[in-house]
Design a protein around this motif. Sequence first.
Motif, short mmCIF file in Angstrom:
data_model
loop_
_atom_site.label_atom_id
_atom_site.label_comp_id
_atom_site.label_asym_id
_atom_site.label_seq_id
_atom_site.Cartn_x
_atom_site.Cartn_y
_atom_site.Cartn_z
N CYS A 253 -7.52 2.29 44.60
CA CYS A 253 -7.80 0.86 44.85
C CYS A 253 -7.04 0.38 46.08
O CYS A 253 -5.84 0.68 46.25
N HIS A 255 -5.81 -2.38 46.68
CA HIS A 255 -4.70 -3.29 46.38
C HIS A 255 -3.39 -2.54 46.22
O HIS A 255 -2.47 -2.70 47.02
N LEU A 256 -3.28 -1.72 45.18
CA LEU A 256 -2.03 -0.97 44.95
C LEU A 256 -2.31 0.43 44.43
O LEU A 256 -1.51 0.99 43.68
N ALA A 257 -3.47 0.99 44.82
CA ALA A 257 -3.80 2.38 44.52
C ALA A 257 -4.12 2.64 43.05
O ALA A 257 -3.97 3.78 42.58
N GLY A 258 -4.55 1.63 42.32
CA GLY A 258 -4.99 1.86 40.94
C GLY A 258 -6.21 2.77 40.92
O GLY A 258 -6.98 2.81 41.89
N CYS A 276 -11.12 -2.90 38.96
CA CYS A 276 -9.92 -2.04 38.86
C CYS A 276 -9.22 -2.29 37.52
O CYS A 276 -9.05 -3.44 37.10
N TRP A 278 -6.11 -2.02 36.83
CA TRP A 278 -4.72 -2.49 36.91
C TRP A 278 -4.61 -4.00 37.05
O TRP A 278 -3.92 -4.65 36.27
N HIS A 279 -5.24 -4.59 38.04
CA HIS A 279 -5.09 -6.04 38.24
C HIS A 279 -6.42 -6.77 38.36
O HIS A 279 -6.44 -7.94 38.72
N GLY A 280 -7.52 -6.06 38.11
CA GLY A 280 -8.80 -6.75 38.01
C GLY A 280 -9.54 -7.01 39.30
O GLY A 280 -10.52 -7.77 39.30
N SER A 281 -9.14 -6.42 40.41
CA SER A 281 -9.93 -6.59 41.63
C SER A 281 -11.33 -6.03 41.40
O SER A 281 -11.49 -5.01 40.73
N PRO A 294 -6.89 -9.43 43.14
CA PRO A 294 -6.00 -9.64 44.28
C PRO A 294 -6.25 -8.79 45.52
O PRO A 294 -5.64 -9.04 46.55
S1 FES Z 1 -4.36 -1.69 41.98
FE1 FES Z 1 -6.41 -2.32 41.81
S2 FES Z 1 -6.31 -4.44 41.54
FE2 FES Z 1 -4.25 -3.83 41.79
#
Ligand code: FES
Length: 320
Positions: A253, A255-258, A276, A278-281, A294
Amino acid sequence: MSADPTTSHPGQRPSATAATRPLLLRLLDAPVHWTGLDAVAAPARDLVRAVEPRWLADLLHGTWLGHPLHPVLAQFVVGSWTSAAAVDALSLAGLVPDDLADGADATAAALAGAGVVTALPTIASGWTDWAELHPDQQRLGLVHAASNYTATAVFVASLVQRWRGRTTSARWLSLAGISTATLGAALGGHLSYRWAAGASHAEHVPHVAPEGWHRVAAYDELVVDEPVQGHVGDVPVVVVRTAAGVSVLADSCSHLAGPLSGGRVTREHGEACLVCPWHGSAFRLVDGSVAAGPAVAPQPLLASRVDVDGGVLARVVPLP
Ligand code: FES
């Protein structure tokens, strides 16, 4: 599926080579190891997540801009304060002619005030981004925020002193404010460049995946709307079969590699999106663009087709 590191990442510890790193780097890294800050970070993170509606969070993340909004806004704050402090430094050094002194003080006051006003949305966007970071990054982010809040308070004090006619102390406070803001900016830059907050975690994929077509899945084994992981060379990708066809995106991902292959397919305004875990992107499956944060950077989309043997093939698309 990998755990969400926002809540479970254990944090990186000082390496054996820490003592050999420059002192400045060790100072900038120090807050990452202050685990006592977690007692503040956890409830603050939960509060930010609870009070912000998604549309406001996406607005403050910069999802609509395709770029983190926080550093863009911060340019106005730091630029205004730097200019105010430069004018005040010239005044303190006696380099401003007497007939221009009042104008210089009025200019410095206007610039300091502009910085304080633009600090408000900058703070809001900072908290919004911060709430979706790893614990390591959040500790550093808290110290970055504390530095900048101190700078804001000092510039407000400078404005008050100027309003009371105490211009000399107002000018010195202005210099103290920009010094504190510089420390905050250094911590913010370190958070972005060294600790990769705000950077795209998928940008590398088109550069490291091997060229040519690669088999990433068997079409008949794909279940509609159920993502699976495949590989182009050693690079993980996520393969999604929908009613409209097959999409292949980078699995990491932005955002943070989820792991997007652990996510789910949903519909955002009628468009198929991959969310995603992890944080729903949410990323549109048609082109990898961001439908909800995010994340702000798009997810690299690979060209895909189904060959005569029923294999799903994917190929990295050169950057435009
Ligand atoms: S790692 Fe995917 S939304 Fe944060």
